[in-house]
Design a protein around this motif. Sequence first.
Motif, short mmCIF file in Angstrom:
data_model
loop_
_atom_site.label_atom_id
_atom_site.label_comp_id
_atom_site.label_asym_id
_atom_site.label_seq_id
_atom_site.Cartn_x
_atom_site.Cartn_y
_atom_site.Cartn_z
N ALA A 145 44.36 -7.18 44.13
CA ALA A 145 43.99 -7.24 42.49
C ALA A 145 42.91 -8.42 42.85
O ALA A 145 42.09 -8.27 42.06
CB ALA A 145 45.03 -7.65 41.75
N GLU A 146 42.98 -9.40 43.63
CA GLU A 146 42.16 -10.37 43.36
C GLU A 146 40.68 -10.00 43.99
O GLU A 146 39.72 -10.05 43.52
CB GLU A 146 42.70 -11.45 44.58
CG GLU A 146 42.26 -12.76 43.95
CD GLU A 146 43.04 -13.89 44.73
OE1 GLU A 146 42.34 -14.23 46.00
OE2 GLU A 146 43.91 -14.24 44.60
N GLU A 147 40.87 -9.07 45.00
CA GLU A 147 39.39 -8.70 45.34
C GLU A 147 38.89 -7.78 44.32
O GLU A 147 37.55 -7.63 44.44
CB GLU A 147 39.87 -7.68 46.93
CG GLU A 147 39.73 -8.52 48.01
CD GLU A 147 40.39 -7.79 49.27
OE1 GLU A 147 40.30 -6.62 49.09
OE2 GLU A 147 40.75 -8.32 50.26
N ARG A 148 39.79 -6.95 43.70
CA ARG A 148 39.03 -6.02 42.79
C ARG A 148 38.36 -6.93 41.65
O ARG A 148 37.26 -6.63 41.34
CB ARG A 148 40.10 -5.04 42.21
CG ARG A 148 39.72 -3.73 41.86
CD ARG A 148 40.72 -2.77 41.53
NE ARG A 148 41.96 -2.77 42.58
CZ ARG A 148 43.03 -2.52 42.57
NH1 ARG A 148 43.70 -2.74 41.23
NH2 ARG A 148 43.68 -2.44 43.56
N ASP A 186 35.09 -3.80 43.82
CA ASP A 186 35.69 -2.85 43.06
C ASP A 186 35.70 -1.60 43.45
O ASP A 186 35.67 -1.27 44.43
CB ASP A 186 35.37 -3.12 41.37
CG ASP A 186 33.88 -2.95 41.39
OD1 ASP A 186 33.27 -2.59 42.38
OD2 ASP A 186 33.44 -3.21 40.30
N ASP A 187 35.80 -0.65 42.60
CA ASP A 187 36.26 0.82 42.61
C ASP A 187 35.11 1.50 43.29
O ASP A 187 35.45 2.41 44.28
CB ASP A 187 36.37 1.51 41.40
CG ASP A 187 37.63 0.89 40.69
OD1 ASP A 187 37.56 1.04 39.36
OD2 ASP A 187 38.58 0.27 41.34
#
Lengths: 177, 239
Positions: B221-224, B229-230
Amino acid sequence: MGSYYDIDSILTDSQKVPCTFELSVPGLGYLSGNAGGDMKQGTRCELPLWLAEMLAVSLGNSAPITLDIPDALSQRVLNALKASPRSVDLRGQAPHFYRLGTRILDLFEDEEIVDVLTESFKKRAAEIADHAYNPRGALGEGADFLQGIDESERELFRAAHSSAKAMREWMGEMKKK
Amino acid sequence: MALPLPPGLTPPEVAFLCEMELVTVVPRQRLEGLELLGGTTPELRPPYRAVLPLWLALLLKRQRRANILPPPWLHPSSLDTILRLETEVHKETFSPPPLFPPSNNNLHETRSAPFLPSCTADAAADALPYHWLEVGEILLDAAPDDLVEPDTVRRLMRDLREVRMAKMRAGVAVLDGGAVVGLKGVGGMEVSEGRAFISGVIDNLRKIGASREQSRREREAEERENGYDDADEDEDMGL
């Protein structure tokens, strides 16, 4: 994590963990055997997990106590589990060893403990299955090992044993007819 | 906690379901077709073979009105072949289940036991069907005189069961919080026997690994949020 009335999680929460007081508390001396006196800063004593967790986590940085890893999960036990998972008496360490481990892992992040617990659970589960499917397993040479399994492993043993028993009953009934 | 019964089916329940399997009989008496909920049974005219559900065949067998033709895989020689497959060729996995009969392109065709003709006289000889253990035990019990060498069959069935249970237990060693054991070809009775143990192990491993799973999710979640992101994930998917 289990239901409100789950006796195993209640018993897990009542296991003692070592903690250190970060401030002096008047009148709490009876916890460390000093009845009527004050709890000095830096005293180490054992508190039940539910209380220790609340005191250590709830107030953020100014928490009144700090938690330590309990003896059951100390390096000594981990080394023994790494060397030979089957010969460790987990019940002697803590009756709810794996549940205690899970609760501690919620509080401390420790990759090594996760690895050791996973590995030893697998190895011991195979041993448990051998004893459970063997009709004389609990009585014969396995008795020592089965004395040392913790509550969740007992649960597993019971489940495996009763399905093996149901199977034997069905086959026996077939013959009787 | 409220229900005393564990999840899954007990052995007698599995055996009950297995009585829907179709078997081939050689009738000794004439019998008109019976109008049953599942359809009309074929008319029995000795000495022509007919295909009946196991429960009816057992009933007729007990009344000495018919003989049951054992399925080909219940012959000592085919059991021996399968046992050799289990111990020498597929050392880790179970011997493969019988192949599906050729399809008629019918979408509504049923494709699972007990609607496959896996226990009739023209079933495959070299593979164990879903209900092999139950059908084998029931026939050994009710119609030993119709089997070829029932004692050898009984011994081979015992051996097969031991070998396959040992494999199921050994499968636990490769289990992981998320991984599964290959259970292709496992019979209904074996599932009922192994269910409690295997699901117990998986459940406990999942609990032990829960904190790691949690931190992995948090990290992702943090990395996103940090911009991996996607777009990144899409690239991975493309590869």
